[in-house]
Design an enzyme around this catalytic site. Structure first.
Site, PDB file in Angstrom:
ATOM      1  N   THR A 194     -12.940 -13.506  30.225  1.00 39.93           N
ATOM      2  CA  THR A 194     -13.033 -13.085  28.758  1.00 39.93           C
ATOM      3  C   THR A 194     -11.889 -12.339  28.783  1.00 39.93           C
ATOM      4  OG1 THR A 194     -15.316 -12.896  28.562  1.00 39.93           O
ATOM      5  CG2 THR A 194     -14.241 -11.691  27.083  1.00 39.93           C
TER       6      THR A 194
ATOM      7  N   CYS B  53       3.167   3.277  50.165  1.00 38.58           N
ATOM      8  CA  CYS B  53       2.143   4.474  50.696  1.00 38.58           C
ATOM      9  C   CYS B  53       0.994   3.567  50.779  1.00 38.58           C
ATOM     10  CB  CYS B  53       2.166   5.392  49.786  1.00 38.58           C
ATOM     11  SG  CYS B  53       1.161   6.735  50.484  1.00 38.58           S
TER      12      CYS B  53
ATOM     13  N   HIS C 109       2.385  -2.937  31.445  1.00 38.93           N
ATOM     14  CA  HIS C 109       2.583  -1.632  31.859  1.00 38.93           C
ATOM     15  C   HIS C 109       3.896  -1.150  32.101  1.00 38.93           C
ATOM     16  CE1 HIS C 109       2.109  -0.917  36.114  1.00 38.93           C
ATOM     17  NE2 HIS C 109       1.590  -2.076  36.013  1.00 38.93           N
TER      18      HIS C 109
ATOM     19  N   GLY D 197       0.894  -8.038  36.358  1.00 36.33           N
ATOM     20  CA  GLY D 197       1.789  -8.840  37.050  1.00 36.33           C
ATOM     21  C   GLY D 197       1.436  -9.490  38.311  1.00 36.33           C
TER      22      GLY D 197
ATOM     23  N   ASN E  81      12.157  -4.179  41.937  1.00 35.27           N
ATOM     24  CA  ASN E  81      11.754  -2.870  41.685  1.00 35.27           C
ATOM     25  C   ASN E  81      12.382  -1.543  42.551  1.00 35.27           C
ATOM     26  OD1 ASN E  81      10.187  -4.684  43.327  1.00 35.27           O
ATOM     27  ND2 ASN E  81       8.866  -2.709  43.938  1.00 35.27           N
TER      28      ASN E  81
ATOM     29  N   SER F 190       4.478  -7.904  32.665  1.00 33.57           N
ATOM     30  CA  SER F 190       3.478  -7.071  33.120  1.00 33.57           C
ATOM     31  C   SER F 190       3.768  -6.083  31.853  1.00 33.57           C
ATOM     32  CB  SER F 190       3.592  -6.216  34.478  1.00 33.57           C
ATOM     33  OG  SER F 190       2.598  -5.329  34.678  1.00 33.57           O
TER      34      SER F 190
END
Ligand code: PLP
Length: 386
Positions: free
Chosen positions: A234, A322, A198, A69, A148, A196
């Protein structure tokens, strides 16, 4: 462990693991190679492109694979600026993810004109302020589809009308919404969309930028001709194959999973508010993603709450970045005008399609125990000072 940090990342699903497996050791060739092994890898990338496009009802040719992302967000904004050198103005919301927010701040330092559009107390986009901000000099407007931290969903289609009226490009960061909220690239109105892997039970290290046909955008990195000349390098074939499989599964289950997660999340919020003193659900009045809740506990530091929860087997997160071990206040909650005493105690719980009612029941138990212990400590401290 009870994992309630799915906006940070999700467990890789079995289908994605299976899809990735051959590309580590058997079909490991470079997809740009002309030989048969290279073509096997190429087929996998193109199959994944169809799967990812399918999730958002786009054409496969509109999908550009990236490393995630963050890279897709950077490519969207910098790529449009590079292709439109006459336009030197960028608009973003005040609550963007760091991938957009920090880039916008950097561009401002470098001399570009950047406008941060405010949100209201619930985290909703101020459309009137957006309208006032966008002008004929604006190259790109970047808005997140879903936040988020709070899960608040922005009205991208309404924003698109405003942005396109000025001839600017609209980029939507759909990292948190894709796979959790139905997205139709043909009707959402965004010219560019970031996805994204994940966040939707695919592997880390893969993402995509949807580029609507005809959008003026140029590559940012120099290199080979991969990904329609927009993203040289790649391709990460195993991760892309896993991303494709994850996107297909997420799309097929989306309606059922979203309804289930929303019901679980709503029940969790009701239980927390009724069981835990001083709990305040942030952005409760705004349209929100089905899986996210940000709950603040006034006067209690989120860090202590998260450590206490972790000791009881519950993984959650806070709205603060953090950075090098130091907690920074959340720019999202600050932009919403949440008072620091409340914002400092904000904990984000983010569910996945795998989250169960029993897990949430245990999380509520853990939370009320942690808050009670911290409250008791506070009373003792006040008494000692007094
Ligand atoms: N945009 C949003 C809204 C996010 O939540 C995240 C990650 O949390 C990103 C962008 C960055 O995505 P990635 O981790 O794939 O680089």
């Amino acid at each position: 462990m009870i994992y309630l940090d799915n906006n940070a990342t999700t467990r890789v699903c079995d289908e994605a693991i299976a899809a990735m497996e051959p590309f580590w050791w058997r079909d490991f060739a470079n997809p740009s190679s002309q030989h048969a092994m290279g073509q096997a890898a190429r087929l996998a990338v193109e199959r994944a492109r169809e799967q990812v496009a399918g999730l958002i009802h786009a054409r496969p040719s509109e999908i550009v694979f990236t490393s995630g992302g963050t890279e897709a967000d950077n490519l969207a904004i910098l790529g449009v600026l590079r292709a439109n050198p006459a336009r030197r103005h960028v608009v973003v919301s005040a609550v963007e993810h760091a991938a957009v927010h920090d880039l916008a701040r950097r561009l401002a330092v470098e001399g570009l004109r950047v406008t941060f559009v405010p949100v209201d107390g619930e985290g909703r986009l101020d459309i009137a302020a957006l309208e006032a901000a966008v002008c004929d000099e604006t190259a790109v407007v970047s808005l997140m589809h879903a936040n988020n931290e709070t899960g608040v969903v922005f009205p991208i289609a309404a924003a698109a009308d405003v942005v396109h009226a000025r001839g600017a490009v609209l980029h939507a960061d759909a990292v948190q919404s894709a796979g959790r909220l139905a997205i139709d690239a043909r009707s959402i109105g965004a010219d560019l969309l970031t996805l994204s892997s994940h966040k939707m039970h695919g592997p880390k290290g893969a993402g995509a930028l949807y580029v609507h046909g005809g959008t003026r955008i140029a590559a940012v990195a120099a290199g080979g001709h991969q990904e329609r000349d927009l993203r040289p390098g790649t391709e990460n074939v195993p991760a892309i194959a896993g991303f494709g499989a994850a996107a297909e599964v997420a799309g097929a289950r989306l309606a059922v999973d979203a309804a289930r997660m929303a019901a679980l999340r709503d029940g969790f919020e009701r239980d927390v508010v009724s069981r835990v003193r001083g709990a305040v659900v942030l952005s409760a009045g705004a349209p929100r993603l089905c899986n996210t809740t940000s709950i603040a506990f006034e006067g209690l530091p989120a860090e202590a709450l998260l450590i206490g929860l972790s000791q009881r087997g519950v993984c959650a997160s806070n709205g603060s970045a953090c950075a090098s071990g130091a907690m920074e206040p959340s720019h999202v909650l600050a932009a919403m005008g949440v008072p620091p005493a409340l914002a400092d105690g904000a904990v984000r719980f983010s569910l996945s399609r795998e989250t169960t009612r029993e897990e949430l029941r245990e999380a509520v138990e853990a939370l009320s125990a942690v808050v009670a212990r911290l409250d008791a400590g506070r009373v003792r401290t006040v008494a000692a000072i007094g």
